[in-house]
Design a protein around this motif. Structure first.
Motif, PDB file in Angstrom:
ATOM      1  N   MET A   1      52.358   4.232 -92.147  1.00 26.12           N
ATOM      2  CA  MET A   1      51.636   5.472 -92.307  1.00 26.12           C
ATOM      3  C   MET A   1      52.507   6.519 -92.983  1.00 26.12           C
ATOM      4  SD  MET A   1      48.809   6.918 -91.812  1.00 26.12           S
ATOM      5  CE  MET A   1      48.053   8.474 -91.601  1.00 26.12           C
ATOM      6  N   SER A   2      53.768   6.624 -92.591  1.00 30.06           N
ATOM      7  CA  SER A   2      54.632   7.635 -93.183  1.00 30.06           C
ATOM      8  C   SER A   2      54.943   7.316 -94.641  1.00 30.06           C
ATOM      9  CB  SER A   2      55.921   7.771 -92.378  1.00 30.06           C
ATOM     10  OG  SER A   2      56.710   6.615 -92.543  1.00 30.06           O
ATOM     11  N   GLU A   3      54.917   6.040 -95.001  1.00 31.73           N
ATOM     12  CA  GLU A   3      55.163   5.670 -96.388  1.00 31.73           C
ATOM     13  C   GLU A   3      54.040   6.193 -97.279  1.00 31.73           C
ATOM     14  OE1 GLU A   3      55.577   1.581 -98.836  1.00 31.73           O
ATOM     15  OE2 GLU A   3      56.684   1.725 -96.954  1.00 31.73           O
ATOM     16  N   THR A   4      52.804   6.122 -96.827  1.00 30.66           N
ATOM     17  CA  THR A   4      51.668   6.652 -97.577  1.00 30.66           C
ATOM     18  C   THR A   4      51.782   8.164 -97.714  1.00 30.66           C
ATOM     19  OG1 THR A   4      50.283   4.867 -96.737  1.00 30.66           O
ATOM     20  CG2 THR A   4      49.156   6.755 -97.685  1.00 30.66           C
ATOM     21  N   ALA A   5      52.162   8.847 -96.636  1.00 30.69           N
ATOM     22  CA  ALA A   5      52.321  10.301 -96.688  1.00 30.69           C
ATOM     23  C   ALA A   5      53.441  10.690 -97.645  1.00 30.69           C
ATOM     24  CB  ALA A   5      52.603  10.843 -95.290  1.00 30.69           C
ATOM     25  N   THR A   6      54.501   9.926 -97.690  1.00 28.50           N
ATOM     26  CA  THR A   6      55.607  10.204 -98.607  1.00 28.50           C
ATOM     27  C   THR A   6      55.161  10.055-100.052  1.00 28.50           C
ATOM     28  OG1 THR A   6      57.172   9.400 -96.952  1.00 28.50           O
ATOM     29  CG2 THR A   6      57.968   9.567 -99.216  1.00 28.50           C
ATOM     30  N   ILE A   7      54.407   9.022-100.327  1.00 29.04           N
ATOM     31  CA  ILE A   7      53.915   8.805-101.687  1.00 29.04           C
ATOM     32  C   ILE A   7      53.021   9.961-102.121  1.00 29.04           C
ATOM     33  CG2 ILE A   7      52.415   7.352-103.099  1.00 29.04           C
ATOM     34  CD1 ILE A   7      53.596   4.947-101.582  1.00 29.04           C
ATOM     35  N   TRP A   8      52.100  10.380-101.228  1.00 32.94           N
ATOM     36  CA  TRP A   8      51.212  11.488-101.572  1.00 32.94           C
ATOM     37  C   TRP A   8      51.980  12.797-101.725  1.00 32.94           C
ATOM     38  CZ3 TRP A   8      46.877  11.376-103.895  1.00 32.94           C
ATOM     39  CH2 TRP A   8      46.052  10.273-103.776  1.00 32.94           C
ATOM     40  N   LEU A   9      53.003  12.992-100.931  1.00 36.07           N
ATOM     41  CA  LEU A   9      53.830  14.189-101.069  1.00 36.07           C
ATOM     42  C   LEU A   9      54.527  14.204-102.427  1.00 36.07           C
ATOM     43  CD1 LEU A   9      55.082  16.742 -99.786  1.00 36.07           C
ATOM     44  CD2 LEU A   9      56.926  15.262 -98.974  1.00 36.07           C
ATOM     45  N   ILE A  10      55.022  13.069-102.854  1.00 31.65           N
ATOM     46  CA  ILE A  10      55.670  12.966-104.161  1.00 31.65           C
ATOM     47  C   ILE A  10      54.668  13.223-105.281  1.00 31.65           C
ATOM     48  CG2 ILE A  10      56.781  11.353-105.767  1.00 31.65           C
ATOM     49  CD1 ILE A  10      58.127  10.094-103.278  1.00 31.65           C
ATOM     50  N   ILE A  11      53.474  12.641-105.185  1.00 30.49           N
ATOM     51  CA  ILE A  11      52.448  12.826-106.210  1.00 30.49           C
ATOM     52  C   ILE A  11      52.059  14.296-106.322  1.00 30.49           C
ATOM     53  CG2 ILE A  11      50.045  12.338-106.809  1.00 30.49           C
ATOM     54  CD1 ILE A  11      50.519   9.496-105.690  1.00 30.49           C
ATOM     55  N   VAL A  12      51.807  14.938-105.196  1.00 31.00           N
ATOM     56  CA  VAL A  12      51.410  16.353-105.206  1.00 31.00           C
ATOM     57  C   VAL A  12      52.546  17.229-105.728  1.00 31.00           C
ATOM     58  CG1 VAL A  12      50.772  18.281-103.706  1.00 31.00           C
ATOM     59  CG2 VAL A  12      49.665  16.075-103.422  1.00 31.00           C
ATOM     60  N   SER A  13      53.774  16.948-105.302  1.00 33.57           N
ATOM     61  CA  SER A  13      54.922  17.736-105.763  1.00 33.57           C
ATOM     62  C   SER A  13      55.109  17.617-107.270  1.00 33.57           C
ATOM     63  CB  SER A  13      56.196  17.291-105.061  1.00 33.57           C
ATOM     64  OG  SER A  13      56.085  17.462-103.674  1.00 33.57           O
ATOM     65  N   LEU A  14      54.988  16.410-107.800  1.00 38.22           N
ATOM     66  CA  LEU A  14      55.113  16.227-109.245  1.00 38.22           C
ATOM     67  C   LEU A  14      53.975  16.900-109.991  1.00 38.22           C
ATOM     68  CD1 LEU A  14      56.340  12.531-109.439  1.00 38.22           C
ATOM     69  CD2 LEU A  14      57.629  14.587-109.980  1.00 38.22           C
ATOM     70  N   GLY A  15      52.780  16.875-109.429  1.00 38.07           N
ATOM     71  CA  GLY A  15      51.647  17.569-110.046  1.00 38.07           C
ATOM     72  C   GLY A  15      51.873  19.064-110.103  1.00 38.07           C
ATOM     73  N   ILE A  16      52.355  19.645-109.024  1.00 39.84           N
ATOM     74  CA  ILE A  16      52.634  21.089-108.990  1.00 39.84           C
ATOM     75  C   ILE A  16      53.754  21.430-109.971  1.00 39.84           C
ATOM     76  CG2 ILE A  16      53.548  22.950-107.552  1.00 39.84           C
ATOM     77  CD1 ILE A  16      52.018  21.644-105.201  1.00 39.84           C
ATOM     78  N   GLY A  17      54.799  20.617-110.003  1.00 41.83           N
ATOM     79  CA  GLY A  17      55.897  20.860-110.941  1.00 41.83           C
ATOM     80  C   GLY A  17      55.440  20.751-112.388  1.00 41.83           C
ATOM     81  N   SER A  18      54.624  19.756-112.684  1.00 38.59           N
ATOM     82  CA  SER A  18      54.115  19.579-114.041  1.00 38.59           C
ATOM     83  C   SER A  18      53.227  20.758-114.439  1.00 38.59           C
ATOM     84  CB  SER A  18      53.330  18.273-114.132  1.00 38.59           C
ATOM     85  OG  SER A  18      52.783  18.115-115.411  1.00 38.59           O
ATOM     86  N   PHE A  19      52.361  21.188-113.528  1.00 35.28           N
ATOM     87  CA  PHE A  19      51.515  22.354-113.803  1.00 35.28           C
ATOM     88  C   PHE A  19      52.377  23.595-114.032  1.00 35.28           C
ATOM     89  CE2 PHE A  19      49.357  26.173-112.356  1.00 35.28           C
ATOM     90  CZ  PHE A  19      48.254  26.180-113.203  1.00 35.28           C
ATOM     91  N   GLY A  20      53.400  23.773-113.219  1.00 36.40           N
ATOM     92  CA  GLY A  20      54.275  24.940-113.361  1.00 36.40           C
ATOM     93  C   GLY A  20      54.972  24.983-114.708  1.00 36.40           C
ATOM     94  N   LEU A  21      55.480  23.841-115.158  1.00 38.84           N
ATOM     95  CA  LEU A  21      56.134  23.803-116.467  1.00 38.84           C
ATOM     96  C   LEU A  21      55.171  24.138-117.592  1.00 38.84           C
ATOM     97  CD1 LEU A  21      58.458  20.696-116.155  1.00 38.84           C
ATOM     98  CD2 LEU A  21      59.143  23.067-116.434  1.00 38.84           C
ATOM     99  N   ARG A  22      53.962  23.600-117.523  1.00 34.81           N
ATOM    100  CA  ARG A  22      52.974  23.891-118.559  1.00 34.81           C
ATOM    101  C   ARG A  22      52.533  25.352-118.497  1.00 34.81           C
ATOM    102  NH1 ARG A  22      52.376  18.682-117.346  1.00 34.81           N
ATOM    103  NH2 ARG A  22      52.022  17.207-119.017  1.00 34.81           N
ATOM    104  N   TYR A  23      52.383  25.884-117.299  1.00 33.41           N
ATOM    105  CA  TYR A  23      51.932  27.265-117.153  1.00 33.41           C
ATOM    106  C   TYR A  23      52.956  28.250-117.711  1.00 33.41           C
ATOM    107  CZ  TYR A  23      50.207  31.591-115.259  1.00 33.41           C
ATOM    108  OH  TYR A  23      49.736  32.867-115.138  1.00 33.41           O
ATOM    109  N   ILE A  24      54.233  27.957-117.551  1.00 32.84           N
ATOM    110  CA  ILE A  24      55.264  28.847-118.082  1.00 32.84           C
ATOM    111  C   ILE A  24      55.095  28.996-119.594  1.00 32.84           C
ATOM    112  CG2 ILE A  24      57.731  29.022-118.572  1.00 32.84           C
ATOM    113  CD1 ILE A  24      58.206  27.886-115.769  1.00 32.84           C
TER     114      ILE A  24
END
Length: 108
Positions: A1-24
């Motif tokens: 269960m924690s492995e799935t949560a870790t994967i989703w945390l990584i996906i969301v974090s990368l999405g936010i980081g990617s959006f932030g770079l583009r928004y700048i």
């Protein structure tokens, strides 16, 4: 269960980081005129990124277990020569792809 949560945390974090770079670039400085020296450097981005993506696939191809083979090396050489002589990206890509398929057929 924690492995799935870790994967989703990584996906969301990368999405936010990617959006932030583009928004700048698009949201903050998108409506301003950029200096000429920045525009000159941005023209070379694709030229710098594409070889970085392709070189590992030529030198350490997964299809051969990481061993360089003549088919991929010759396709890369033909692509470089055609691209240099014609200054046409599509001609270089098609010449390299044709060479790769021909060499794989002849060497198999």
């Amino acid at each position: 269960m924690s492995e799935t949560a870790t994967i989703w945390l990584i996906i969301v974090s990368l999405g936010i980081g990617s959006f932030g770079l583009r928004y700048i670039f698009l949201g903050v400085i998108g409506d301003r005129q950029m200096p000429e020296w920045i525009l000159r450097h941005l023209r070379y981005t694709a030229v710098a990124v594409l070889p970085g993506l392709v070189a590992p696939l030529v030198i350490w191809p997964a299809a051969t277990g990481g061993q360089p083979d003549p088919a991929r090396m010759s396709a890369a050489a033909v692509t470089l020569v055609v691209g240099y002589l014609t200054k046409n990206v599509l001609a270089a890509i098609f010449a390299g792809a044709g060479t790769l398929f021909l060499m794989l057929y002849l060497l198999a």
